[in-house]
Structure formats: structure tokens, C-alpha cells
Design a protein around this motif. Structure first.
Motif, mmCIF file in Angstrom:
data_model
loop_
_atom_site.group_PDB
_atom_site.id
_atom_site.type_symbol
_atom_site.label_atom_id
_atom_site.label_comp_id
_atom_site.label_asym_id
_atom_site.label_seq_id
_atom_site.Cartn_x
_atom_site.Cartn_y
_atom_site.Cartn_z
ATOM 1 N N ARG A 1 0.826 -1.202 0.000
ATOM 2 C CA ARG A 1 0.000 0.000 0.000
ATOM 3 C C ARG A 1 0.865 1.258 0.000
ATOM 4 O O ARG A 1 0.490 2.288 -0.558
ATOM 5 N N SER B 1 1.312 -6.906 -2.027
ATOM 6 C CA SER B 1 0.473 -7.270 -0.886
ATOM 7 C C SER B 1 -0.981 -7.235 -1.333
ATOM 8 O O SER B 1 -1.328 -6.674 -2.374
ATOM 9 N N SER C 1 3.672 -3.672 5.300
ATOM 10 C CA SER C 1 3.801 -3.615 6.766
ATOM 11 C C SER C 1 4.217 -4.962 7.360
ATOM 12 O O SER C 1 4.866 -5.007 8.392
#
Ligand SMILES: Cc1cc2nc3c(=O)[nH]c(=O)nc-3n(C[C@H](O)[C@H](O)[C@H](O)COP(=O)(O)OP(=O)(O)OC[C@H]3O[C@@H](n4cnc5c(N)ncnc54)[C@H](O)[C@@H]3O)c2cc1C
Lengths: 249, 313
Positions: free
Chosen positions: B205, B230, B263
Motif C-alpha cells: 500500500r 500485498s 507492513s
């Protein structure tokens, strides 16, 4: 037309699970339980099909201990019309789950059965395909789009090579992938209303379901841990480290 | 005699590398023979590639125009007809094998072991559950053993074999309730295959937009890497679905995995546990991806990529 939707109670996807030291399973005491995220997507899709005028009734189904009714209540609060709880304290593996769904299909004659593409606890990804097999119905797994047209459904599937489109005759089994939709949030009044909706309960015996041969779990272990690495301070340091390992030229 | 039938995955012309990985798993079963089933419309080149995998005894080729596209409802009854006499049935745990094998298992009345990652004996296996956060050791009940193979756990079996190719005519009735319409791939032609590449450059992201993803592609092209992503990046439309890495995307094992603006959610990490070296670039020093990264660099991904391109010039 009816749509049957599977709802499984699983450890919430945000929980960092712990393997019990004696290897007998994972710790579930006091752990947050939720509806399998893929099943939430399946319920949402069924509701959207109904809201578009293609279905009359959405029936949520779960199998498991009494507490699994919490997840049925969530499905009812989202908008499912009624629910079926197949009550058992046994570990239900995919082939037995498929046999239970088959027995319910014989009772309810749905045109579509929508299941999640996998449950995030056992990660098996089998039940939809197995149900399709023993029903001799078409299967469209890993769906990211469903379009209904009379007695057919056109399903776009997420596959390794990209997106595959299948056309299947109804009745059919469809399994939901993540990008099929974004499930709605339930509002408080809906939770209140859901309390008045019906949950019918059956046992495996009442459905005349013979449990399938089962896989035996001998032990549960934590995965091999990766060695903790280091933080580098600069791109030069990173490139030097990667060159030393022969990973970049 | 106990023998295993491995179901070949292919696109009509090329045998998918996942098949040779499934053969590596099959070898560990220690059975008397390993056969491969190739179901195709015109399967000559695919069956020859299968016959070249070392350790394979017989390639069984079933040619039928209905097999032009891999539609499980059509393939399943044919494999069932072939499965007679086999003690084991394996397929790669790709979307092909995941879709097909349970359909066969259910008809044969056998449970399926998904994502075999280790063979302890011909009936006892390890497999991951909870996105790889626990491993269960399982024993198959009596009868035929049916399983999908977690391809990231096994190397591609080497070539050098010379199996017999045996053509088989089957008289099974195929259903007409399922029609293949089309397959559209997300592009990426000319770039290495995500599931086979030695190096993967992946964006999350944090990359911010479809346009910005060009920097990920740029770096990947420079170092001959495949491109991953992702779920958040795919959901946001930055990049097509076939690039997703993770619990519900592709499980990969490159020598080098470079994550930019990801992340490190457990569902993403499930897809990269077997990577040789993990590099993470993230502007948040507390991002969980750093807990698994061999080399972590805290910083802005765009600046880092610019410097990387210059350094690798
Ligand atoms: C059932 C289920 C299945 C799932 N399956 C998968 C799966 O298969 N694969 C998967 O990936 N996810 C999966 N997810 C989603 C997963 O939980 C996370 O939501 C997702 O991985 C987050 O993606 P991300 O890291 O790109 O985004 P975020 O978590 O939003 O992270 C973005 C990161 O970018 C960093 N960043 C932002 N800007 C910059 C910059 N300029 N420079 C450097 N760093 C920057 C931020 O610090 C942040 O750490 C699944 C979730 C569920 C519920």
C-alpha cells in the motif's frame, strides 16, 4: 430461489495464535472468535444477489458446538433470513462438512451454495469442491465476481495465471475470494432484529450423515522461526550485504 | 505394489514447474513407482517434458478436446478413472490443484491433506495451518492417500529422466454443466514468473498508486526480478491479482525477496516464510515486517529505490 451460505466460527484473523506447549493444539481459551472472513464475504454476496431480486431467501448454515450460534447471529444480523445449526462437538473435516451440506441441499433445494474459499484456521480449501463433487454440481471456486443470468451464473475466478471466467449451470457451488465484495457492517437495530429470526438445529444423525474417514492430527508444533536480521543504515550498506551473499550483481 | 500418480499442471504447451516440485515430494514417499498424468487436448510436448523429469516411471497421456482448458468438473472423472491401482494421488497446491483435487477425493470417499510441506512416512505428513503460524503432523486413514503439495517447500525435480509415455483412451462421460469462457492474465509477460523467480521485488500500500508501481517494475526489470504485491496493493487496484503474495495469494520461495511499503501482516508473511533472504524497506521503524527481515532499512521507498538503481547501475 434459495441461497445456502456456510459460516464457520474461527479464531479472529487479528489474533496471533499460540501453539500449546504440549503440542495438543493451539490455545483458544479467552481468544477472540469470529466468522471466517471468507464466509462473511459469501454472506454479503448472497445478500446482494437477494437485494438485486435474484433470490428469495438466504439461509446461513454452521456446524459445530452450541457457541457457533454466535456466528449465525452475526449472519442473521447482516441480513440472512434464517439459519441452520448442525450441532456437534466433533472436529468436522471438509469431507464430512460436504456431506452435511449435501444433506441440507437435499432438504432445501438451493440454486446456489456460497462458501468461503478457505477457512483461516485449517486453511484446507476443500469443502466447496467436495460438496460440488458429491452433488454432481458445477463448481466455481475463488470467485471475485458473480453474474446471474437465468439458469446460469458467470463467475470470474482468481487463479494463479490471472482471471478465469467460467459459465456454470445452476444449481452450483461457488466459493468466495477476498475481492468479491466488502461485507457490510452490522448495525445495532439489526442485531436486535436478528434475535427474533429462526435457527433450526439438527444433529448428524437427524440428517443421516455418516462421518467420512478422518485425518488424524498427531501433534501441533510452532513453525521454524526465521533468524532475526539486522537493520542497515544506508543503501550502500544494503547493497554491500546483498553482493556479499551473491544475491545481486 | 504401491505407487503415486502426480497430476500435471500445464497450459497446453508448457509443463508448469509446480509439477516437478510435486514430483520431489512424491520421491520422499519411498514408493515403488512415480507416474504423471497429463490430461490435454494435444499433449505431446507436455508429456515429453513430464517424461524428462528424473525419477518418473510412466507418463500417462489422455488426449481429449475437452481437456483444452483445465476445468475441474471435466478433469476429475478422468483422473478418477486413472487412479485405480494407485496408493497415492498428488497435485501441486496451486489454484489448479486446489480446485481439482478435492473434487476427486470426495468422489473416492477419501479425505485430502492440503499443502504437504514434509513427508514423515507414506501416511504421515506435516502441513501448515493458521497461515503457517502452526504446523500439524497428520496421519491419513486407510485407503488412497490424496494430497496437494506446498510447492515452496520442494525444489524442482531435476531433468534427465526418460519415462515411458503411455497414451490412454478413457470412456468416461463428461458433464456439460461447466463452460470455460476465457482466461485473462494480468500482463507481466516477459517478466520472470513469480512462483519460479530467484528474486522478487514486491510493493504494498505504501507504493501509493498504480502509476507509482512503475518504480517497483523498474527496479525488478533492472535486476531481473519478478514483481509481487500485498493484498492491500491489489485491492487498491495498483496491480493485478495474480501478483498477490500471501496466505490467500501465492506462496513463494525466492532466494531474495524485497518488500517495499509492506507492513508485514501475518497473512502476507505466510507467503514468504521460505524466502532465502528478506529485505524490507519501510518508513515505519516499528513495522512488523522488520521482525522477519534479514536486512531492514528504515526510509522512504522511493528514495531507496532511486539510490538502489544508481548503486546497481
Ligand atoms: C482472510 C485474509 C486473508 C489475507 N490474505 C492476504 C494475502 O494473501 N496477502 C497479503 O499481502 N495480505 C493478505 N491479507 C491482508 C493483510 O491482513 C494486510 O491487510 C495487508 O497485507 C496489508 O498490506 P500492506 O502491507 O501493503 O499495507 P499496510 O498494512 O497499509 O502497510 C503499508 C506500509 O507501507 C509503509 N509506507 C507507506 N509509505 C511508505 C513510503 N513512502 N516508504 C516506505 N514505506 C512506506 C507504511 O509504513 C506501512 O507499513 C489478508 C487478510 C485477511 C483478513
Amino acid at each position: 430461489m434459495k441461497i445456502l451460505v456456510g459460516v464457520k466460527r474461527v479464531v479472529d484473523y487479528n489474533v496471533r495464535i499460540q501453539v500449546k506447549p504440549d503440542g495438543s493444539g493451539i490455545a483458544t481459551n479467552g481468544v477472540k472468535m469470529s466468522m471466517n472472513p471468507f464466509d462473511e464475504i459469501a454472506i454479503e454476496e448472497a445478500l446482494r444477489i437477494k437485494e438485486a431480486g435474484h433470490a428469495a431467501e438466504v439461509i446461513a448454515v454452521t456446524m459445530g458446538p452450541k457457541v457457533a450460534q454466535e456466528q449465525l447471529r452475526t449472519a442473521l444480523a447482516m441480513g440472512a433470513d434464517r439459519a441452520i445449526h448442525v450441532e456437534t462437538d466433533d472436529d468436522i473435516q471438509p469431507l464430512t462438512a460436504a456431506r452435511i451440506f449435501k444433506a441440507l441441499c437435499d432438504k432445501e433445494s438451493p440454486k446456489i451454495v456460497l462458501l468461503g474459499k478457505q477457512a483461516i484456521d485449517d486453511d484446507n480449501s476443500q469443502t466447496a469442491q467436495m460438496l460440488a463433487a458429491i452433488s454432481h454440481w458445477p463448481q466455481a471456486t475463488f470467485a471475485s465476481s458473480i453474474t446471474l443470468d437465468g439458469d446460469k451464473a458467470t463467475v470470474i475466478r482468481e487463479v494463479d495465471a490471472g482471471l478465469e471466467t467460467l459459465s456454470v449451470d445452476l444449481p452450483a457451488i461457488i466459493s468466495a475470494d477476498l475481492r468479491l465484495n466488502e461485507p457490510r457492517y452490522v448495525k445495532l437495530p439489526d442485531i436486535m432484529k436478528a434475535k427474533r429470526k429462526t435457527i433450526d438445529t439438527f444433529t448428524l444423525d437427524e440428517l443421516a450423515v455418516e462421518p467420512a474417514p478422518a485425518i488424524k492430527i498427531l501433534k501441533t508444533s510452532p513453525p521454524a522461526k526465521r533468524q532475526a536480521g539486522i537493520k542497515v543504515e544506508s543503501v550502500d550498506e544494503l547493497v554491500a550485504a546483498l553482493k556479499e551473499k551473491g544475491l545481486v550483481k | 505394489m504401491s505407487k503415486v500418480l502426480v497430476i500435471a499442471e500445464h497450459d497446453g504447451t508448457t509443463l508448469n514447474g509446480s509439477t516437478a516440485r510435486a514430483v520431489s515430494c512424491a520421491k520422499e514417499l519411498g514408493l515403488d513407482a512415480i507416474d504423471i498424468a497429463v490430461l490435454a487436448s494435444d499433449g505431446c510436448s507436455v508429456s515429453e517434458q513430464a517424461a524428462a523429469i528424473s525419477g518418473v516411471n510412466t507418463v500417462i497421456l489422455v488426449e481429449n478436446p475437452a481437456n483444452e482448458h483445465a476445468v475441474s468438473a471435466l478433469l476429475a472423472p478422468q483422473i478418477e478413472a486413472l487412479s485405480d491401482g494407485y496408493s497415492h494421488l498428488l497435485a501441486p497446491s496451486t489454484t489448479f490443484g486446489k480446485d481439482l483435487l478435492p473434487r476427486i477425493a470426495a468422489h473416492l470417499g477419501a479425505p485430502q491433506i492440503s499443502d504437504i510441506m514434509r513427508v514423515e512416512s507414506a501416511r504421515v505428513f506435516d502441513r501448515p495451518v493458521y497461515a503457517g503460524n502452526a504446523i500439524i503432523t497428520v496421519e491419513a486413514p486407510e485407503g488412497i492417500v490424496i494430497g496437494t503439495v506446498r510447492t515452496a517447500s520442494y525444489p524442482v525435480a531435476e531433468n534427465g529422466g526418460s519415462a515411458t509415455i503411455e497414451k490412454r483412451e478413457l470412456s468416461v462421460e463428461l458433464p456439460s454443466h461447466t463452460q470455460f469462457v476465457e482466461l485473462s492474465s494480468g500482463g507481466g509477460e516477459g517478466r520472470p514468473d513469480l512462483q519460479a523467480a530467484a528474486t522478487v521485488v514486491s510493493g504494498g500500500r505504501g507504493v501509493g498508486s498504480e502509476e507509482n508501481f512503475s518504480v517497483i517494475y523498474g527496479l525488478a526489470d533492472k535486476i531481473g526480478a519478478a514483481v509481487g504485491a500485498s493484498r492491500a496493493a491489489v485491492d487498491a487496484g495498483f496491480i493485478p491479482n495474480d501478483h498477490q503474495v500471501g496466505q490467500t495469494g501465492k506462496i513463494i520461495a525466492p532466494d531474495l525477496y524485497m518488500a517495499f511499503g509492506i507492513s508485514g501482516a501475518i497473512q502476507h508473511l505466510a507467503g514468504i516464510k521460505d524466502a532465502g533472504t528478506i529485505v524490507a524497506v519501510n518508513k515505519d521503524a516499528d513495522a512488523p515486517i522488520f521482525e522477519v527481515a534479514d536486512f531492514g532499512l528504515v526510509g522512504d521507498l522511493f528514495q531507496v529505490i532511486e539510490e538502489l538503481e544508481a548503486a546497481l547501475g
